[in-house]
Design a protein around this motif. Structure first.
Motif, PDB file in Angstrom:
ATOM      1  N   LEU A  15       0.605  -1.362   0.208  1.00  0.00           N
ATOM      2  CA  LEU A  15      -0.007  -0.054   0.067  1.00  0.00           C
ATOM      3  C   LEU A  15       0.445   1.248   0.138  1.00  0.00           C
ATOM      4  O   LEU A  15       2.097   1.226   1.223  1.00  0.00           O
ATOM      5  N   GLY A  16       0.095   2.312  -0.315  1.00  0.00           N
ATOM      6  CA  GLY A  16       0.872   3.111  -1.164  1.00  0.00           C
ATOM      7  C   GLY A  16       0.041   4.572   0.244  1.00  0.00           C
ATOM      8  O   GLY A  16      -1.000   4.723  -0.103  1.00  0.00           O
ATOM      9  N   LEU A  17       0.741   5.636   0.977  1.00  0.00           N
ATOM     10  CA  LEU A  17       0.104   6.750   1.351  1.00  0.00           C
ATOM     11  C   LEU A  17       0.870   7.359   1.293  1.00  0.00           C
ATOM     12  O   LEU A  17       2.231   8.049   1.199  1.00  0.00           O
ATOM     13  N   GLY A  67      14.232   2.164   1.888  1.00  0.00           N
ATOM     14  CA  GLY A  67      13.881   3.879   2.328  1.00  0.00           C
ATOM     15  C   GLY A  67      12.801   4.691   3.028  1.00  0.00           C
ATOM     16  O   GLY A  67      13.009   5.519   4.195  1.00  0.00           O
ATOM     17  N   THR A  68      11.713   4.890   2.074  1.00  0.00           N
ATOM     18  CA  THR A  68      10.537   4.615   2.685  1.00  0.00           C
ATOM     19  C   THR A  68       9.469   4.098   2.678  1.00  0.00           C
ATOM     20  O   THR A  68       8.067   4.144   2.461  1.00  0.00           O
ATOM     21  N   GLY A  69      10.051   2.981   2.878  1.00  0.00           N
ATOM     22  CA  GLY A  69       8.755   1.866   3.060  1.00  0.00           C
ATOM     23  C   GLY A  69       9.311   0.721   4.066  1.00  0.00           C
ATOM     24  O   GLY A  69       9.789   0.992   5.298  1.00  0.00           O
ATOM     25  N   TYR A  70       7.820   0.077   4.944  1.00  0.00           N
ATOM     26  CA  TYR A  70       7.833  -0.665   5.568  1.00  0.00           C
ATOM     27  C   TYR A  70       7.737  -2.357   5.449  1.00  0.00           C
ATOM     28  O   TYR A  70       6.938  -2.663   4.734  1.00  0.00           O
ATOM     29  N   ALA A 127       1.756  -7.432   3.409  1.00  0.00           N
ATOM     30  CA  ALA A 127       1.523  -6.305   2.695  1.00  0.00           C
ATOM     31  C   ALA A 127       2.314  -5.190   3.352  1.00  0.00           C
ATOM     32  O   ALA A 127       2.807  -5.191   4.353  1.00  0.00           O
ATOM     33  N   GLN A 128       3.535  -4.471   2.043  1.00  0.00           N
ATOM     34  CA  GLN A 128       4.154  -4.055   3.018  1.00  0.00           C
ATOM     35  C   GLN A 128       3.730  -2.032   2.772  1.00  0.00           C
ATOM     36  O   GLN A 128       2.680  -2.612   2.208  1.00  0.00           O
ATOM     37  N   GLY A 136     -11.839   7.386  -2.025  1.00  0.00           N
ATOM     38  CA  GLY A 136      -9.945   6.559  -1.364  1.00  0.00           C
ATOM     39  C   GLY A 136     -10.222   5.683   0.031  1.00  0.00           C
ATOM     40  O   GLY A 136     -10.573   5.477   0.456  1.00  0.00           O
ATOM     41  N   LEU A 137      -8.861   6.008   0.438  1.00  0.00           N
ATOM     42  CA  LEU A 137      -8.720   5.281   1.728  1.00  0.00           C
ATOM     43  C   LEU A 137      -8.984   6.014   2.798  1.00  0.00           C
ATOM     44  O   LEU A 137      -9.684   6.227   3.762  1.00  0.00           O
ATOM     45  N   GLN A 138     -10.000   4.634   3.672  1.00  0.00           N
ATOM     46  CA  GLN A 138     -10.828   5.013   4.732  1.00  0.00           C
ATOM     47  C   GLN A 138      -9.669   4.555   6.338  1.00  0.00           C
ATOM     48  O   GLN A 138      -9.523   5.129   6.744  1.00  0.00           O
TER      49      GLN A 138
END
Length: 131
Positions: A6-8, A34-37, A45-46, A64-66
């Motif tokens: 998922l990307g925020l 870098g900017t992920g988990y 999921a990452q 969009g994302l809830q």
């Protein structure tokens, strides 16, 4: 098929990293790419943070994302993250409690991150012992 990542989109990636660098180890993730988990066991999921390229406030009530939910093994883990969120002054939407409408053992807390994303920490373990 499982969700891979998922990307925020956030207005300040460094501020978001500071927040998520604290939260993610509590829910079984570690920094990666870098900017992920990534999940400690690489199963699941990452989550990645991206700079928002358009201005405007985020709303979980719009299209969009809830929210994003993190599965943890115990109710004590739910309480530990809830206490962390409270200690930061995050807005708590729902303190830890049973949510039987989502299964007989569903136990969760919901709170908002600094950018307004609603986060859930949930377990489905049996029992009522919490801390």
């Amino acid at each position: 098929m499982a969700i891979e990542h998922l990307g925020l989109g956030v207005p300040d990636v460094e501020a978001a990293r500071a927040y998520y660098d604290e939260l993610m180890p509590m829910v079984g993730y570690r920094p990666c790419f870098g900017t992920g988990y990534c999940p400690e066991d690489w199963q699941g999921a990452q989550l990645f943070l991206y700079p928002a390229l358009e201005g405007g406030p985020y709303s979980r009530h719009g299209t969009g994302l809830q929210h994003v939910a993190f599965l943890v093994p115990t109710r004590a883990d739910v309480h530990r993250v809830h206490e962390w969120a409270q200690s930061r002054g995050d807005e708590v939407v729902h303190p830890p409690r049973p949510f039987p409408e989502y299964g007989p053992h569903c136990y969760a807390t919901f709170f908002l991150d600094p950018h307004g994303f609603m986060l859930e920490v949930v377990c489905h373990s049996e029992g009522t012992t919490v801390i």
